[in-house]
Design a protein around this motif. Structure first.
Motif, PDB file in Angstrom:
ATOM      1  N   PRO A 295      -1.748   3.066  -9.542  1.00 37.59           N
ATOM      2  CA  PRO A 295      -1.989   1.739  -9.792  1.00 37.59           C
ATOM      3  C   PRO A 295      -2.225   1.132  -8.644  1.00 37.59           C
ATOM      4  N   ALA A 296      -3.213   0.131  -8.512  1.00 36.80           N
ATOM      5  CA  ALA A 296      -3.532  -0.503  -7.293  1.00 36.80           C
ATOM      6  C   ALA A 296      -2.162  -1.376  -6.650  1.00 36.80           C
ATOM      7  N   PRO A 297      -2.273  -1.599  -5.327  1.00 32.24           N
ATOM      8  CA  PRO A 297      -1.180  -2.366  -4.936  1.00 32.24           C
ATOM      9  C   PRO A 297      -1.176  -4.043  -5.720  1.00 32.24           C
ATOM     10  N   VAL A 298       0.025  -4.433  -5.954  1.00 30.70           N
ATOM     11  CA  VAL A 298       0.029  -5.738  -6.851  1.00 30.70           C
ATOM     12  C   VAL A 298       0.443  -6.836  -5.760  1.00 30.70           C
ATOM     13  N   ARG A 299       1.003  -6.523  -4.471  1.00 29.27           N
ATOM     14  CA  ARG A 299       1.619  -7.520  -3.706  1.00 29.27           C
ATOM     15  C   ARG A 299       0.613  -7.940  -2.654  1.00 29.27           C
ATOM     16  N   GLY A 300       0.323  -9.123  -2.382  1.00 33.61           N
ATOM     17  CA  GLY A 300      -0.763  -9.502  -1.407  1.00 33.61           C
ATOM     18  C   GLY A 300      -0.364  -9.073  -0.123  1.00 33.61           C
ATOM     19  N   ASP A 301       0.619  -8.752   0.196  1.00 30.17           N
ATOM     20  CA  ASP A 301       0.861  -8.367   1.767  1.00 30.17           C
ATOM     21  C   ASP A 301       0.762  -6.915   1.959  1.00 30.17           C
ATOM     22  N   VAL A 302       0.463  -6.180   0.759  1.00 33.67           N
ATOM     23  CA  VAL A 302       0.206  -4.698   0.809  1.00 33.67           C
ATOM     24  C   VAL A 302      -1.457  -4.584   0.932  1.00 33.67           C
ATOM     25  N   LEU A 303      -1.859  -4.166   1.904  1.00 33.56           N
ATOM     26  CA  LEU A 303      -3.119  -4.306   2.194  1.00 33.56           C
ATOM     27  C   LEU A 303      -3.989  -3.158   2.012  1.00 33.56           C
ATOM     28  N   SER A 304      -3.372  -2.056   1.598  1.00 29.68           N
ATOM     29  CA  SER A 304      -3.910  -0.715   1.413  1.00 29.68           C
ATOM     30  C   SER A 304      -3.275   0.089   0.351  1.00 29.68           C
ATOM     31  N   GLY A 305      -3.835   0.899  -0.435  1.00 28.76           N
ATOM     32  CA  GLY A 305      -3.118   1.715  -1.387  1.00 28.76           C
ATOM     33  C   GLY A 305      -3.212   3.299  -0.605  1.00 28.76           C
TER      34      GLY A 305
ATOM     35  N   ASP B  13      -5.322   6.490   3.044  1.00 27.55           N
ATOM     36  CA  ASP B  13      -5.597   6.586   4.677  1.00 27.55           C
ATOM     37  C   ASP B  13      -4.493   7.343   5.168  1.00 27.55           C
ATOM     38  N   ASP B  14      -4.035   7.334   6.619  1.00 24.33           N
ATOM     39  CA  ASP B  14      -3.112   8.089   7.134  1.00 24.33           C
ATOM     40  C   ASP B  14      -1.856   7.356   6.882  1.00 24.33           C
ATOM     41  N   ALA B  15      -1.815   5.982   6.691  1.00 25.30           N
ATOM     42  CA  ALA B  15      -0.422   5.267   6.475  1.00 25.30           C
ATOM     43  C   ALA B  15      -1.035   3.924   5.882  1.00 25.30           C
ATOM     44  N   ALA B  16      -0.105   3.503   4.859  1.00 24.91           N
ATOM     45  CA  ALA B  16      -0.321   2.367   4.209  1.00 24.91           C
ATOM     46  C   ALA B  16      -0.274   1.120   5.253  1.00 24.91           C
ATOM     47  N   VAL B  17      -1.064   0.255   4.863  1.00 20.38           N
ATOM     48  CA  VAL B  17      -1.145  -1.074   5.745  1.00 20.38           C
ATOM     49  C   VAL B  17      -0.508  -2.472   5.175  1.00 20.38           C
TER      50      VAL B  17
END
Length: 720
Positions: free
Chosen positions: A420-430, A433-437
């Motif tokens: 699923p896509a991130p649900v929190r607003g402060d999670v900027l990437s799913g 990528d090399d790391a979550a942002v």
């Protein structure tokens, strides 16, 4: 060894001498369950002394001279530590190795040989080299011979010491210089009345050979000082010399001569069981040992005969049982002395013979010894069950170490698309990528996790590689490492060995992280089937560097060579050159934080790991873009192309090739684009005008960086 049996004892072999090499061979054929074996040696090889004069003369290559300890250690299931012991505490049962913490043992053996350095002779350390240790001497000799052949220095050699070693080396050096088209000037400086170490008939043969080669013998002469171009004698004369070597007797290594052990002129006193006097768990063999029950001159033939007794006594000590075997050295031995060209003189029991046939006999003996350590027995793999599910036999290849054991790209990609896509607003990437942002103040925090199966048996070197590998995701995002959690899996072992392992591994991790300004703040440990190490890391960045940012015309820069996967597979199979493997492992353990900071202006960046260069490059390219790669520019680890050409492929190589096809001529170089990398290089897309300067700066920092291609306006990848 069955994984169900715990490890309970540490066996430490200090030095890669002849006896220890033979012990490793025996151990590989019949290991003692419950024992963890570690070998400490400065470098991946140990030269065989019997072939050194032949190597100096040009009859043998350096590879033919060297015992490959990396391959032997793999065969024996042992860890090889590339380092030199500089101290021993027999009470605590630890040794000191510069660059790492104390290394503990339960049972240990010393086989570090001797040296022929002359520290009390002024100028020797600056301008001369001892005939032992052999490796340093062989390297120095090759360098001198190349300089002399090019005319950079005169073909003038001085040998300090007129024993058997000095005479034999002088003839070998004179022969090699003649073969190089030079007119050699070789002088042997001997304080005594003449050649020593052999009887009169053999001495006459040596003198006759020296006369044929124009080798001068100065008798009753003592060196006063070694200069860059000469040796001054106490008598006031000087011997011109561009290469000076010491062959005047055997000297113990300084650290051993100062050790809190029973010593005889700096050599370790051992009893008839090869035990160090008063130390039940410590043994010593070879030239570094003094046999109190039967003193003998320093000669390699004794170390070879000691090996079977040492092997059996080490096993007995590790089992905690008595009944150690005595070692009775032979009363005399056959001396076979090379005479420069392919001829030799032999001496035994008062009988002396000479001729080319004796050199052939010596050559057969030496090659037979080396063949034992090169042509290692092929241990039969475990039998497959009589019946298996379909596909089991096709997947029967041993699981790779490092990133070669990753889940296949297709399987992972399919699973990630269903998250699923991130649900929190402060999670900027799913995932992707090399790391979550994550949002962090006015900037961002990156979060990543990675873990590895052990790529080598040295726990400190493995921990350093695993740390560099995990940090790669943070560096590739343009972030500064912040904090880390470690996850350690150890095979089943005693509490004492657990403590030793954790101390070494976590100490190395913490040291590597601290150098990058990152704190190790906790983690988790457990026991399992094998050693594994993982790190969960956070990093801080104002503007993280993301995938898909490559622009048309960008230059592609790679900071380190390709080939870790195939070389590691070849090493597992005992088919890689040990020096190549160890050099590569050290390169993998080198941090890349400085490279990442230099590449901070890249349009996009990633670290090349499990999905290979092609797979990771594909993730950097935006819609409608491809890449043109230069075959001539790709940096490759030594031995990688040969390993790939021989068919040594990681278990996920085929999956990588399917996921990121590359157009171009087939061959091992193209295959390397799909080779899974462990602690691989940073791959960056940078503006064309910056590329040349960035590569130069990266190389100045010590990275084997290269511009490997460009971003082009076509789909897919092409190698030209």
């Amino acid at each position: 060894m069955s994984p169900d049996l715990p490890l309970t004892r540490d066996l430490l072999l200090i030095g890669g001498g002849h006896a220890h090499a033979l012990v490793l061979r025996r151990w590989g054929m019949d290991p003692l369950p419950g024992v963890r074996v570690t070998v400490v040696n400065p470098g991946p090889t140990a030269p065989y002394s019997g072939m050194l004069p032949g190597h100096v003369a040009g009859h043998y290559t350096r590879d033919e001279l060297d015992i490959d300890l990396v391959r032997l250690a793999r065969f024996a299931g042992a860890a090889l530590i590339d380092g030199e012991v500089t101290g021993i505490d027999p009470e605590a049962r630890t040794v000191t190795i510069p660059g790492r913490g104390p290394l503990a043992y339960d049972v240990a053996s010393l086989d570090v040989g001797i040296h022929a350095e002359m520290p009390d002779l002024p100028g020797f350390a600056e301008h001369a080299v001892g005939a032992k240790p052999l490796g340093r001497f062989a390297e120095a000799w090759r360098g001198f011979l190349a300089r002399a052949a090019s005319g950079a220095c005169p073909p003038q050699v001085a040998v300090l010491g007129g024993g058997v070693a000095g005479a034999e080396l002088s003839l070998a050096m004179a022969h090699a210089m003649r073969e190089a088209g030079l007119v050699p000037e070789v002088t042997v400086i001997e304080a005594g009345p003449g050649l020593s170490g052999v009887g009169a008939p053999a001495s006459r043969h040596l003198r006759a050979a020296m006369d044929r080669y124009g080798v001068r013998l100065l008798r009753g002469a003592r060196a006063q000082r070694v200069h860059a171009d000469r040796v001054s004698l106490e008598e006031g004369a000087a011997v011109p010399a561009a290469f000076v070597t010491g062959a005047a007797g055997a000297r113990p290594h300084p650290w051993l001569a100062a050790a809190p052990l029973p010593l005889e002129d700096g050599f370790v006193r051992v009893d008839s069981r090869l035990r160090v006097e008063g130390r039940d768990g410590l043994f010593a063999v070879g030239d570094c040992a003094h046999m109190t029950h039967a003193p003998r001159p320093k000669a390699g033939v004794y170390a070879v005969r000691q090996a079977p007794v040492l092997h059996d006594n080490l096993r007995a000590a590790l089992r905690g049982m008595g009944g150690l075997r005595p070692y009775t050295p032979q009363a005399g031995y056959l001396k076979l002395i090379s005479l420069g060209a392919k001829e030799a003189v032999a001496e035994k029991a008062g009988v002396t013979l000479a001729g080319p046939w004796l050199w052939r006999q010596k050559d057969r003996i030496d090659r037979a010894f080396m063949s034992k350590l090169i042509d290692l027995p092929r241990m039969a793999p475990p039998d497959f069950p009589r019946e298996t599910a379909r596909g089991v036999r096709e997947m029967g290849q041993p699981l790779c170490t490092g990133c070669g054991s990753k889940v296949a790209s297709d399987a992972l990609g399919a699973a990630l698309t269903r998250l699923p896509a991130p649900v929190r607003g402060d999670v900027l990437s799913g995932p992707g990528d090399d790391a979550a942002v994550l949002a962090h103040g006015t900037g961002a925090q990156v979060l990543t996790t990675d873990h590895l199966r052990a790529v080598c048996a040295d726990p400190v070197l493995f921990a350093r590689i695993a740390t560099v590998h995990a940090l790669g995701d943070v560096w590739a995002m343009g972030a500064a490492p912040q904090a880390a959690l470690a996850s350690v899996v150890l095979p089943r072992m005693s509490e004492a060995l657990q403590a030793r392992s954790l101390d070494q591994m976590l100490g190395a991790v913490a040291e590597m992280l601290a150098a990058e300004g990152c704190d190790l703040v906790g983690g988790h440990s457990t026991m399992g089937a094998e050693t594994m190490l993982g790190l969960t890391l956070t990093g801080l960045s104002e503007t993280p560097i993301l995938h898909r940012g490559a622009r048309l015309g960008d230059a592609l820069i790679l900071t380190r060579p390709l080939g870790t996967g195939t070389v590691l597979v070849a090493e597992m199979a005992g088919r890689a050159r040990g020096a190549d493997v160890l050099d590569m492992l050290h390169a993998m353990a080198r941090p890349q934080g400085d490279a990442a900071r230099l590449l901070a202006s890249a349009h996009t960046m990633t670290d090349v790991t499990g999905f290979g260069l092609a797979g990771h490059l594909t993730r950097l390219l935006g819609p409608g873009l491809g890449a043109r790669l230069s075959a001539a520019a790709l940096p490759v680890y030594p031995g990688a192309l040969e390993a790939m050409a021989a068919g040594h492929r990681s278990t996920i190589h085929a999956s990588n090739a399917r996921a990121a096809p590359v157009a171009g001529a087939a061959g091992p170089l193209l295959d390397l684009l799909h080779d899974p990398q462990t602690a691989g290089g940073l791959l960056a897309a940078v503006p064309e005008w910056e590329a040349e300067g960035l590569v130069a700066q990266l190389r100045d920092l010590g990275h084997a960086a290269a511009r490997i291609g460009s971003v082009v306006e076509r789909l897919g990848l092409i190698l030209v």
